[in-house]
Design a protein around this motif. Structure first.
Motif, PDB file in Angstrom:
ATOM      1  N   HIS A  16      17.653   0.749   1.192  1.00 60.82           N
ATOM      2  CA  HIS A  16      17.890  -0.757   1.069  1.00 60.82           C
ATOM      3  C   HIS A  16      17.392  -1.248   2.652  1.00 60.82           C
ATOM      4  N   ARG A  19      13.913  -1.898   2.726  1.00 59.81           N
ATOM      5  CA  ARG A  19      13.834  -2.892   1.598  1.00 59.81           C
ATOM      6  C   ARG A  19      12.760  -2.181   0.546  1.00 59.81           C
ATOM      7  N   LYS A  22      15.972  -4.558  -2.893  1.00 59.64           N
ATOM      8  CA  LYS A  22      16.627  -5.788  -2.079  1.00 59.64           C
ATOM      9  C   LYS A  22      17.898  -6.020  -2.978  1.00 59.64           C
ATOM     10  N   VAL A  26      19.425 -11.100   0.203  1.00 56.49           N
ATOM     11  CA  VAL A  26      18.034 -10.823   1.185  1.00 56.49           C
ATOM     12  C   VAL A  26      16.974 -12.001   0.681  1.00 56.49           C
ATOM     13  N   ASN A  27      16.654 -12.536   1.461  1.00 53.59           N
ATOM     14  CA  ASN A  27      15.603 -13.601   1.366  1.00 53.59           C
ATOM     15  C   ASN A  27      14.119 -12.933   1.438  1.00 53.59           C
ATOM     16  N   GLY A  28      13.611 -12.383   0.277  1.00 53.63           N
ATOM     17  CA  GLY A  28      12.390 -11.830   0.092  1.00 53.63           C
ATOM     18  C   GLY A  28      11.200 -12.661   0.967  1.00 53.63           C
ATOM     19  N   SER A  31      11.230 -11.249   4.663  1.00 56.22           N
ATOM     20  CA  SER A  31      11.197  -9.684   4.860  1.00 56.22           C
ATOM     21  C   SER A  31      10.203  -9.468   5.656  1.00 56.22           C
ATOM     22  N   ASN A  34      10.860  -8.998   9.414  1.00 52.07           N
ATOM     23  CA  ASN A  34      11.757  -7.689   9.773  1.00 52.07           C
ATOM     24  C   ASN A  34      10.801  -6.842  10.516  1.00 52.07           C
ATOM     25  N   HIS A 133      16.541  -6.613  10.967  1.00 51.33           N
ATOM     26  CA  HIS A 133      16.601  -7.254   9.732  1.00 51.33           C
ATOM     27  C   HIS A 133      16.674  -8.820   9.897  1.00 51.33           C
ATOM     28  N   ASP A 135      15.747 -11.125   7.384  1.00 53.24           N
ATOM     29  CA  ASP A 135      15.749 -11.664   6.017  1.00 53.24           C
ATOM     30  C   ASP A 135      17.163 -11.821   5.554  1.00 53.24           C
ATOM     31  N   GLU A 136      18.239 -11.756   6.155  1.00 55.06           N
ATOM     32  CA  GLU A 136      19.482 -11.941   5.790  1.00 55.06           C
ATOM     33  C   GLU A 136      20.063 -13.197   6.849  1.00 55.06           C
TER      34      GLU A 136
END
Length: 386
Positions: A16, A19, A22, A26-28, A31, A34, A133, A135-136
């Motif tokens: 996780h 990635r 996901k 999580v906002n792909g 990503s 990151n 990260h 993307d959160e």
């Protein structure tokens, strides 16, 4: 500007973190922002750290069943140690340091700067996976590491041990609230706070971690601690109870020995006057046979009486102490049962509370709680004024 620091124990989901899969939160599309510092295979790390020590250990074993084929698998199935540990660090929350805001970008810079010296600062914690990260909701840093100690006299010379690894770095545990882990985490928070200051952000410390918890979380945690302490006391009292019971059994055996001795005095040849030999005079018989036997009986009787008195006295006092311990143990068991039931109720209430926050939103529920506290405070003040 002031911001809190959150330091959490992660589950260690490396796939996780990197990635490879996901989660829903999580906002792909973000990503690519990151930072992947490293993502090594943990088994390779185990070979690097422990193969030489494992070879030496196996060479000393005379029995094949004591040799270790795969050290990673041995630790993975162990109940004492974990194959690795994870620390998650975060500055502020989604409202104050949102990933998509300027403050979120600042949090990214701070966490990145903090991590650069992490491995050098923690030589006994071999980092094999680290990811920042973006993307959160809030920027945060995952650090996965294998703790190891060297020069061990038990088992492998180099082996997995979180406690000893942190001890080698100067963190000595002293109590439940001041373990090696808690001391180390506090030190890492201070390192992160120093980086924050260079960026114009002060560390907002809200006292202990308990103050960050909800009231239900805090009560539940306190009950768990009390239950553990009571369990420890109960075990201690059980041990005392068993020791005293054993001593009472020994005194019972002593009384049986006195009964046997009493029979010997009545009918045993050892304490009976023998018949005179030949033409032995009365004076000679009395001097050489009768008087020594009487003295022997007096000495033996004195010793028996003293020991019997001590035995009965100790027997009485031990029974009193044993009864007291039994009563105390019963009370502890009752208190433990009540705390366990209360803890279960708090856990259920906490689950309901978490569900409400999830359905209606964290801020709305927290506002309602604050309003309820405010109303309760007003009522309490009015009651005092009456």
């Amino acid at each position: 500007m002031q911001r809190t620091i959150s330091a959490m124990v992660g589950k260690g989901s490396v796939n996780h973190n990197s990635r490879k899969f996901k989660a829903e939160n999580v906002n792909g599309e973000r990503s690519h922002l990151n930072i992947d510092y490293c993502n090594e295979n943990i088994k390779d790390i185990y070979h690097q750290l422990f193969d030489e020590a494992l070879k030496k250990y196996n060479a000393k074993q005379t029995r094949n069943d004591r040799k270790i084929d795969d050290y990673y698998e041995k630790i993975r199935s162990s109940k004492q140690e974990k194959p690795f540990h994870e620390l998650i660090l975060q500055i502020g929350d989604r409202e104050t340091m949102n990933s998509e805001s300027e403050n979120g970008e600042m949090a990214k810079q701070i966490l990145d700067e903090y991590f650069q010296d992490f491995q050098e600062r923690n030589p006994q914690l071999r980092v094999f996976s680290a990811h920042l990260h973006m993307d959160e909701a809030t920027p945060h840093l995952h650090i996965d590491f294998v703790p190891f100690t060297t020069g061990s006299k038990r088992g492998l010379e180099t082996r997995v041990s979180l406690k000893q690894a942190l001890s080698m770095q100067g963190f000595k545990g002293g109590s439940r609230g001041s373990t090696e882990w808690s001391q180390w985490v506090q030190a890492e928070k201070e390192q992160l706070a120093a980086v924050m200051e260079r960026h114009g952000i002060q560390w907002e410390q809200k006292g202990t971690h308990e103050q960050h918890l909800s009231v239900l979380d805090y009560k539940k945690q306190e009950r768990e601690i009390e239950v553990e302490q009571l369990d420890s006391k109960i075990e201690q009292k059980k041990t005392e109870y068993n020791v005293l019971s054993k001593r009472i059994e020994n005194y019972d055996e002593g009384l049986e020995e006195l009964t046997v001795l009493e029979k010997e005095l009545v009918s045993g040849e050892k304490y009976m006057l023998p018949e005179p030999q030949g033409f032995m005079t009365v004076k000679t018989y009395r001097t050489k046979i009768a008087e020594p036997l009487v003295e022997k009986l007096k000495s033996m009787l004195k010793t028996v009486l003293v020991r019997a008195f001590e035995g009965w006295d100790n027997y009485y006092r031990l029974n009193m102490k044993n009864g007291s311990l039994y009563q105390e143990n019963q009370e502890l068991n009752r208190a433990n049962k009540e705390l366990t039931e209360e803890n279960a109720r708090l856990r259920s209430e906490n689950k309901d509370y978490s569900l409400l926050r999830k359905v209606f939103g964290r801020k709305q529920i927290d506002d309602l709680v604050e309003q309820a506290k405010h109303v309760k405070g007003i009522k309490r003040d009015n009651t005092r004024l009456r």
